[in-house]
Write a protein that holds these residues in place. Structure first.
Motif, PDB file in Angstrom:
ATOM      1  N   UNK A  38      -9.333  -2.008   3.601  1.00 45.61           N
ATOM      2  CA  UNK A  38      -8.460  -0.863   3.748  1.00 45.61           C
ATOM      3  C   UNK A  38      -7.770  -0.602   2.414  1.00 45.61           C
ATOM      4  N   UNK A  39      -7.565   0.674   2.101  1.00 41.06           N
ATOM      5  CA  UNK A  39      -6.818   1.104   0.931  1.00 41.06           C
ATOM      6  C   UNK A  39      -5.604   1.869   1.437  1.00 41.06           C
ATOM      7  N   UNK A  40      -4.413   1.465   1.014  1.00 40.86           N
ATOM      8  CA  UNK A  40      -3.181   2.158   1.392  1.00 40.86           C
ATOM      9  C   UNK A  40      -2.652   2.880   0.158  1.00 40.86           C
ATOM     10  N   UNK A  41      -2.202   4.122   0.335  1.00 40.16           N
ATOM     11  CA  UNK A  41      -1.761   4.946  -0.786  1.00 40.16           C
ATOM     12  C   UNK A  41      -0.357   5.473  -0.524  1.00 40.16           C
ATOM     13  N   UNK A  42       0.514   5.277  -1.536  1.00 36.96           N
ATOM     14  CA  UNK A  42       1.921   5.662  -1.436  1.00 36.96           C
ATOM     15  C   UNK A  42       2.370   6.401  -2.685  1.00 36.96           C
ATOM     16  N   UNK A  43       3.520   7.047  -2.589  1.00 37.44           N
ATOM     17  CA  UNK A  43       4.182   7.657  -3.733  1.00 37.44           C
ATOM     18  C   UNK A  43       5.646   7.861  -3.397  1.00 37.44           C
ATOM     19  N   UNK A  44       6.451   8.050  -4.419  1.00 36.82           N
ATOM     20  CA  UNK A  44       7.843   8.490  -4.288  1.00 36.82           C
ATOM     21  C   UNK A  44       8.693   7.611  -3.368  1.00 36.82           C
ATOM     22  N   UNK A  45       8.744   6.327  -3.711  1.00 35.13           N
ATOM     23  CA  UNK A  45       9.563   5.375  -2.964  1.00 35.13           C
ATOM     24  C   UNK A  45      11.050   5.697  -3.106  1.00 35.13           C
ATOM     25  N   UNK A  46      11.476   6.043  -4.316  1.00 35.05           N
ATOM     26  CA  UNK A  46      12.867   6.429  -4.589  1.00 35.05           C
ATOM     27  C   UNK A  46      13.874   5.486  -3.945  1.00 35.05           C
ATOM     28  N   UNK A  47      13.867   4.233  -4.378  1.00 36.57           N
ATOM     29  CA  UNK A  47      14.787   3.248  -3.819  1.00 36.57           C
ATOM     30  C   UNK A  47      15.445   2.455  -4.929  1.00 36.57           C
TER      31      UNK A  47
ATOM     32  N   UNK B 248      -3.632  -4.090   3.608  1.00 37.10           N
ATOM     33  CA  UNK B 248      -4.577  -3.417   2.713  1.00 37.10           C
ATOM     34  C   UNK B 248      -5.205  -4.384   1.715  1.00 37.10           C
ATOM     35  N   UNK B 249      -6.472  -4.136   1.400  1.00 34.36           N
ATOM     36  CA  UNK B 249      -7.136  -4.860   0.323  1.00 34.36           C
ATOM     37  C   UNK B 249      -6.604  -4.383  -1.021  1.00 34.36           C
ATOM     38  N   UNK B 250      -6.303  -3.080  -1.086  1.00 29.95           N
ATOM     39  CA  UNK B 250      -5.796  -2.449  -2.296  1.00 29.95           C
ATOM     40  C   UNK B 250      -4.687  -1.483  -1.914  1.00 29.95           C
ATOM     41  N   UNK B 251      -3.589  -1.497  -2.696  1.00 26.88           N
ATOM     42  CA  UNK B 251      -2.514  -0.524  -2.533  1.00 26.88           C
ATOM     43  C   UNK B 251      -2.433   0.272  -3.835  1.00 26.88           C
ATOM     44  N   UNK B 252      -2.400   1.594  -3.697  1.00 23.95           N
ATOM     45  CA  UNK B 252      -2.245   2.493  -4.842  1.00 23.95           C
ATOM     46  C   UNK B 252      -0.913   3.210  -4.673  1.00 23.95           C
ATOM     47  N   UNK B 253      -0.125   3.267  -5.757  1.00 24.08           N
ATOM     48  CA  UNK B 253       1.183   3.939  -5.709  1.00 24.08           C
ATOM     49  C   UNK B 253       1.269   4.921  -6.872  1.00 24.08           C
TER      50      UNK B 253
ATOM     51  N   UNK C 228       2.162  -6.918  -0.897  1.00 23.50           N
ATOM     52  CA  UNK C 228       0.724  -6.653  -0.907  1.00 23.50           C
ATOM     53  C   UNK C 228      -0.015  -7.619  -1.829  1.00 23.50           C
ATOM     54  N   UNK C 229      -1.324  -7.700  -1.617  1.00 33.56           N
ATOM     55  CA  UNK C 229      -2.161  -8.576  -2.426  1.00 33.56           C
ATOM     56  C   UNK C 229      -2.518  -7.956  -3.770  1.00 33.56           C
ATOM     57  N   UNK C 230      -2.799  -6.648  -3.796  1.00 32.71           N
ATOM     58  CA  UNK C 230      -3.271  -5.994  -5.009  1.00 32.71           C
ATOM     59  C   UNK C 230      -2.666  -4.599  -5.099  1.00 32.71           C
ATOM     60  N   UNK C 231      -1.846  -4.376  -6.129  1.00 31.64           N
ATOM     61  CA  UNK C 231      -1.165  -3.094  -6.322  1.00 31.64           C
ATOM     62  C   UNK C 231      -1.590  -2.479  -7.644  1.00 31.64           C
ATOM     63  N   UNK C 232      -2.061  -1.232  -7.569  1.00 33.17           N
ATOM     64  CA  UNK C 232      -2.318  -0.425  -8.762  1.00 33.17           C
ATOM     65  C   UNK C 232      -1.324   0.723  -8.721  1.00 33.17           C
TER      66      UNK C 232
END
Length: 182
Positions: free
Chosen positions: A1-10, A27-32, A49-53
């Motif tokens: 699974x690939x999870x994709x995020x943006x704009x955490x603003x925290x 997720x195997x890969x997280x993209x932010x 997460x295990x792997x964040x790009x």
């Protein structure tokens, strides 16, 4: 699974909850696509997460900007992602950015508006903001391999798992894990 995020603003954590938090953890890969805002928020996401790009956005602190590039290219799940926070020129500028990196998908943020736009040769994907939607529905994206392995099934969801939009991506035979930052 690939999870994709943006704009955490925290300022002090990731503010992930519900299905959004589950997606990051599984997720195997997280993209932010940037705008963690603080180094604490970046580290909080990394710890889940295990792997964040990730790339940095316009609202990120100097500490985050020092740690993350403004753009990068990642291959995961047989798909090539070009990741940026924003590009001048709207959809045309984003598509040109993706083509210059031979991408299948351009992941971007900034507007906080969950959006999937298909162009002639690539997909433009803004997962929205799960924590600070600014009048939009909160969102994040997940891509999972279809049973036959020929495509990834994607969806933009609210943190509670409500699906806002579904889409599909053809999978190529490219190698996973390539990451170039510029």
């Amino acid at each position: 699974m690939i999870a994709i995020f943006s704009d955490t603003h925290s300022g002090d954590g990731h503010e992930l909850e519900g299905e959004a938090l589950t997606a990051v953890r599984e997720a195997d890969t997280v993209i932010h696509a940037g705008d963690f805002t603080s180094e604490a928020a970046l580290e909080a996401v990394q710890s889940e997460c295990d792997l964040l790009y990730a790339v940095h956005g316009n609202a990120d602190s100097a500490a985050v900007r020092e740690r993350l590039p403004t753009a990068r290219t990642v291959e995961a799940g047989g798909v090539r992602f070009a990741v940026t926070h924003r590009r001048d020129g709207g959809e045309t500028g984003l598509a040109m950015f993706g083509r210059s990196r031979d991408a299948d998908v351009v992941v971007f943020g900034h507007s906080h508006l969950p959006t999937v736009t298909e162009t002639e040769d690539l997909l433009l994907l803004n997962p929205g903001s799960h924590a600070d939607p600014r009048g939009n529905r909160p969102g994040f994206a997940v891509l999972e391999e279809r049973a036959d392995g020929a495509a990834l099934e994607g969806k933009i969801c609210e943190p509670d798992g409500t699906i806002l939009e579904s889409f599909e991506l053809a999978v190529s035979a490219s190698s996973d894990g390539e990451d170039t930052a510029r």
